[in-house]
Design an enzyme around this catalytic site. Structure first.
Site, PDB file in Angstrom:
ATOM      1  N   ILE A 170       0.830  -1.193   0.000  1.00  0.00           N
ATOM      2  CA  ILE A 170       0.000   0.000   0.000  1.00  0.00           C
ATOM      3  C   ILE A 170       0.873   1.255   0.000  1.00  0.00           C
ATOM      4  O   ILE A 170       1.742   1.415   0.858  1.00  0.00           O
ATOM      5  CB  ILE A 170      -0.923  -0.016   1.243  1.00  0.00           C
ATOM      6  CG1 ILE A 170      -1.849  -1.243   1.180  1.00  0.00           C
ATOM      7  CG2 ILE A 170      -1.695   1.295   1.354  1.00  0.00           C
ATOM      8  CD1 ILE A 170      -2.691  -1.355  -0.080  1.00  0.00           C
ATOM      9  N   GLU A 171       0.647   2.108  -0.975  1.00  0.00           N
ATOM     10  CA  GLU A 171       1.476   3.310  -1.089  1.00  0.00           C
ATOM     11  C   GLU A 171       0.653   4.587  -1.165  1.00  0.00           C
ATOM     12  O   GLU A 171       1.130   5.620  -1.630  1.00  0.00           O
ATOM     13  CB  GLU A 171       2.421   3.160  -2.298  1.00  0.00           C
ATOM     14  CG  GLU A 171       3.278   1.903  -2.166  1.00  0.00           C
ATOM     15  CD  GLU A 171       4.295   1.718  -3.288  1.00  0.00           C
ATOM     16  OE1 GLU A 171       4.687   2.704  -3.923  1.00  0.00           O
ATOM     17  OE2 GLU A 171       4.699   0.565  -3.506  1.00  0.00           O
ATOM     18  N   VAL A 172      -0.601   4.497  -0.753  1.00  0.00           N
ATOM     19  CA  VAL A 172      -1.430   5.718  -0.640  1.00  0.00           C
ATOM     20  C   VAL A 172      -2.312   5.661   0.599  1.00  0.00           C
ATOM     21  O   VAL A 172      -2.852   4.608   0.928  1.00  0.00           O
ATOM     22  CB  VAL A 172      -2.375   5.922  -1.861  1.00  0.00           C
ATOM     23  CG1 VAL A 172      -1.585   6.240  -3.114  1.00  0.00           C
ATOM     24  CG2 VAL A 172      -3.256   4.716  -2.107  1.00  0.00           C
TER      25      VAL A 172
END
Ligand SMILES: *[C@@H]1O[C@H](CO)[C@@H](O)[C@H](O)[C@H]1NC(C)=O
Ligand SMILES: *[C@@H]1O[C@H](CO)[C@@H](O)[C@H](O)[C@H]1NC(C)=O
Length: 311
Positions: free
Chosen positions: A152-154
């Protein structure tokens, strides 16, 4: 009183005699699915170098989006298109003892995902369980994947809810599957996955020790090993840690030459009781560089020499 020396028993144990939820001897996890030139899944698994293969990525989901995945030309991409040709390959990998997880998320440049509420997390968990974990016919055929990886990068929101909802399925269906998280290495704060990791529900934590000079290998190993110590102290003792690395210099900043890995990093990382292995980004770069071949013997946890003091 018998001397401590006499009373101490030296036992040669392999790890699975006392670790219930992680009965393996460690290994390498690799991301597959982000480069069409990397070869198929069967060849990847037959290399014998990997314990875990992460199918990357389910890159659109949540907040009412129609789920989509992108496996870089390995099969039809896009909304609700089939990828069922992977079914037999996934089963082949699993039959050979390799765990196959679906990775959700990925770089915001190539994806669009978020969770809008706890209720949305429940819906996404239900979607993931039904389509990828239950064995019912789904986008990858009738597969029971071994788990879900959160790359997960947001946003920080509701990934902890998603972990809890997925855990609810493994508690109530009687089928254990693995939860993995791939946070970037900074810890102050942990980006995006801090709340999720605090649930302690993740079996595997693949720390991305790259693209962040403050906690990656840059000119020496200090920053990386200090960061490793922080992670060891931060995650629950039943959550296994992996050193996450690019598999070549062109896969990201923070590549560690094999001799430094074998001579310095792995001997140190393995002193942590919850060390489990190395995660590599990605299969294509590993094929080009032969990196897993060079480090594998040192990645595996050897049998442990344990000294028990009795009395
Ligand atoms: C991402 O998804 C949202 C919600 O469906 C949508 O409104 C937005 O246009 C999407 N963004 C891109 C770049 O596709
Ligand atoms: C780790 O232990 C905690 C209890 O301290 C438990 O709630 C959690 O489910 C366990 N996590 C895993 C991955 O087994």
């Amino acid at each position: 009183m018998a001397s401590k020396t006499l009373a101490s028993i030296i036992l040669l144990l392999s790890l699975f005699t006392f670790s219930s939820s992680h009965p393996d001897n460690g290994g390498i996890a690799v991301y597959w699915g982000q480069d069409g030139r990397e070869g198929d899944l069967t060849t990847t698994c037959d290399s014998g170098n990997y314990a875990i293969v992460l199918l990357a990525f389910l890159h659109k989901f949540g907040a009412g989006r129609t789920p989509e995945w992108n496996f870089a030309g390995h099969c039809d991409n896009g909304a609700m298109k089939k990828c069922t040709e992977l079914e037999s390959e996934i089963k082949h990998c699993q039959d050979n003892g390799i765990k196959v997880l679906l990775s959700i998320g990925g770089s915001p440049d190539y994806s669009n995902y978020s969770l809008s509420s706890a209720e949305d997390a429940k819906n996404v968990a239900n979607y993931l369980y039904t389509n990828f974990l239950s064995g019912q016919f789904g986008p990858l055929g009738s597969v029971k994947l071994d788990g879900i990886d959160f790359d997960i990068e947001v946003t920080e929101n509701h990934w902890d809810d998603l972990a809890r909802e997925l855990d609810y399925f493994r508690q109530t269906t009687g089928r254990y599957f693995y939860l993995a998280a791939a946070p970037q290495c900074p810890t102050n704060p942990i980006y995006y996955l801090g709340k999720a990791i605090a649930t302690k529900l993740f079996d595997y934590i693949f720390v991305q020790c790259y693209n962040n000079p403050g906690c990656s290998y840059v000119s020496g190993t200090n920053a990386l090993l200090n960061s490793w110590d922080t992670w060891v102290g931060l995650v629950a003792s039943n959550n296994s840690l992996f050193v996450g690395l690019p598999a070549s210099t062109s896969a990201g900043n923070g590549f560690i030459p094999a001799e430094v890995m074998n001579g310095e990093v792995l001997p140190y990382a393995k002193t942590a009781s919850n060390y489990e292995g190395v995660m590599l980004w990605n299969r294509y770069h590993d094929v080009l560089n032969g990196y897993s071949d060079q480090i594998l013997p040192n990645v595996i946890k050897s049998n442990l020499l344990i000294r028990l003091n009795v009395g």
